[in-house]
Design an enzyme around this catalytic site. Structure first.
Site, mmCIF file in Angstrom:
data_model
loop_
_atom_site.group_PDB
_atom_site.id
_atom_site.type_symbol
_atom_site.label_atom_id
_atom_site.label_comp_id
_atom_site.label_asym_id
_atom_site.label_seq_id
_atom_site.Cartn_x
_atom_site.Cartn_y
_atom_site.Cartn_z
ATOM 1 C CE1 TYR A 153 -3.783 2.405 0.939
ATOM 2 C CE2 TYR A 153 -1.852 3.465 1.861
ATOM 3 C CZ TYR A 153 -3.265 3.709 1.578
ATOM 4 O OH TYR A 153 -4.020 4.674 1.677
ATOM 5 C CD GLU A 165 -5.909 4.224 -1.059
ATOM 6 O OE1 GLU A 165 -6.122 4.529 0.162
ATOM 7 O OE2 GLU A 165 -6.962 3.904 -1.868
#
Ligand code: GDP
Ligand code: MN
Length: 392
Positions: free
Chosen positions: A105, A192
């Site tokens: 992530y 993101e």
């Protein structure tokens, strides 16, 4: 403004990030021919992904692999038209499927409290980061970029090592810097990548190599900075926005819907905030924030009124205008125009002071439509709250 994955990936590519090729399809037939091209170029499989502005598409069945053109067409046919968290899928992304070794992530988030960009990374990618944050907060590395110097090299290396990418830090650091650069370049609140993945690829001669790739992208742009990026405005997906928001933006109005029953029409953001505070203090709940802006003409006032009334929970409308550039008589005429088109009978309490306030009072009075003119702001608010109570 949230961007669809296919548009967000374009911004990642512009920032120099590694993203596998992709295309978008609106029909199963289009998905089929795109898939056939990727397969012919050497992909083992393709991935077909629903383009909707919600997370967790994978879990909802909106991300699927296909090994042949036939299968791609069938999968695209199943995903198009699918309902994901209340949104109908109208478009899919088609890409050569990545052979994922591990998922990470990585994000750049605007931290409003710190007034800086925060970089967040984790070796626990692929899953929802909120869940990781709750169950294993130590698995997330998080640091603030410098307000003027940006993300410093040692910070990017620190993130890379903490994410478990230390043995490939030379490849990871530009990716981490790229995410930060993409946020700055586009005035994004959020960039993101989940998952950022180590992907295995096999060359025609059999050599196996691994590289870092961005397999998903979520970007939210700061609406207030969009004027600096006219080209990005074109990426907006109107089909997924609240029609009321779209209309308000078209009219140049700042309109935010809230939970209460008192519709507020105010000129100036500060006065609108103060009006909402007064409504709350008097025991009422505002139904919206609305700044009709300076110098609003009658037609804009009437349009703003229609927006307020499109909310079924509005029981009373409080108009608070401080006439400076905006002329009271213009506002009054707009209110009457709105009143004449109004299909729902909602009482209106009006307070207009400043430029041409006398004229405004006379216009409203002579109209005989029963718009209540208040003598002071406090009186107007009290009366609006009283009427809302009576209607509840
Ligand atoms: P999200 O569920 O909306 O976040 O959609 P993602 O694009 O992140 O996809 C969800 C999951 O599908 C990823 O975490 C991966 O495990 C898987 N996935 C996505 N793209 C690929 C791909 O190209 N190859 C493989 N094997 N899996 C993928
Ligand atoms: Mn994802």
């Amino acid at each position: 403004m949230k961007l669809q994955e296919y548009a967000a990936k374009e911004l990642l590519v512009r920032a120099g990030l590694p993203v596998p090729p992709w295309s978008v399809a609106d029909t199963p037939a289009e998905a089929r021919s795109q898939a056939a091209a990727y397969l012919a170029a050497g992909a083992d499989r393709v991935v077909i992904k629903a383009q909707v502005l919600v997370g967790g598409r994978g879990k909802a069945g909106g991300v699927k692999l296909a090994a042949t053109a036939d299968e791609a067409e069938a999968v695209a046919g199943a995903i198009l038209g699918m309902d994901i968290k209340g949104i109908t899928v109208r478009r899919v992304l088609v890409a050569p499927a990545a052979d994922i070794v591990r998922e990470y992530y990585l994000a750049a988030v605007l931290d409003r409290g710190a007034r800086r960009i925060r970089i967040m990374g984790s070796a626990e990618g692929g899953v929802e980061i909120e869940q990781v944050a709750e169950e294993d907060p130590d698995a997330i590395v998080s640091l603030l970029a410098h307000p003027h110097l940006g993300l410093l090299d040692h910070q990017a290396r620190q993130v890379a090592f903490a994410m478990g990418l230390g043995d490939r830090w030379k490849e990871a650091v530009p990716v981490i810097r790229g995410v930060f650069a993409a946020a700055i370049a586009n005035d994004a609140d959020l960039v993101e990548i989940n998952p950022l993945a180590i992907v295995r690829s096999v060359e025609p001669d059999g050599t196996v190599s691994e590289s870092i790739q961005a397999l998903d992208a979520k970007v939210t742009l700061d609406d207030s900075a969009l004027f600096r990026h006219p080209d990005l405005e074109a990426l907006r997906d109107l089909s997924e926005e609240d029609p009321v928001d779209v209309e308000a933006r078209g009219l140049g109005l700042s309109f935010i819907r809230l939970e209460g029953s008192i519709g507020c029409m105010v000129n100036g953001a500060g006065l609108a905030m103060a009006t909402m505070d007064l409504v709350k203090r008097a025991g009422g709940e505002p139904a919206n924030f609305l700044d009709i802006g300076g110098g609003a003409k009658a037609d804009k006032v009437a349009a703003a009124m229609r927006l307020i009334l499109s909310d079924a929970s509005v029981q009373v409308i409080l108009v608070n205008i401080f006439g400076g550039i905006a002329r009271g008589d213009e506002v009054a005429r707009g209110l009457l125009e709105a009143r004449s088109q109004q299909t729902r009978d909602v009482p209106m309490v009006v307070r207009i002071v400043g430029t041409n306030a006398d004229l405004a009072a006379r216009i409203l009075d002579e109209s005989g439509v029963g718009i209540e003119a208040a003598t002071s702001l406090d009186a107007a608010v009290e009366r609006a709250v009283e009427l809302a109570r009576a209607a509840a």
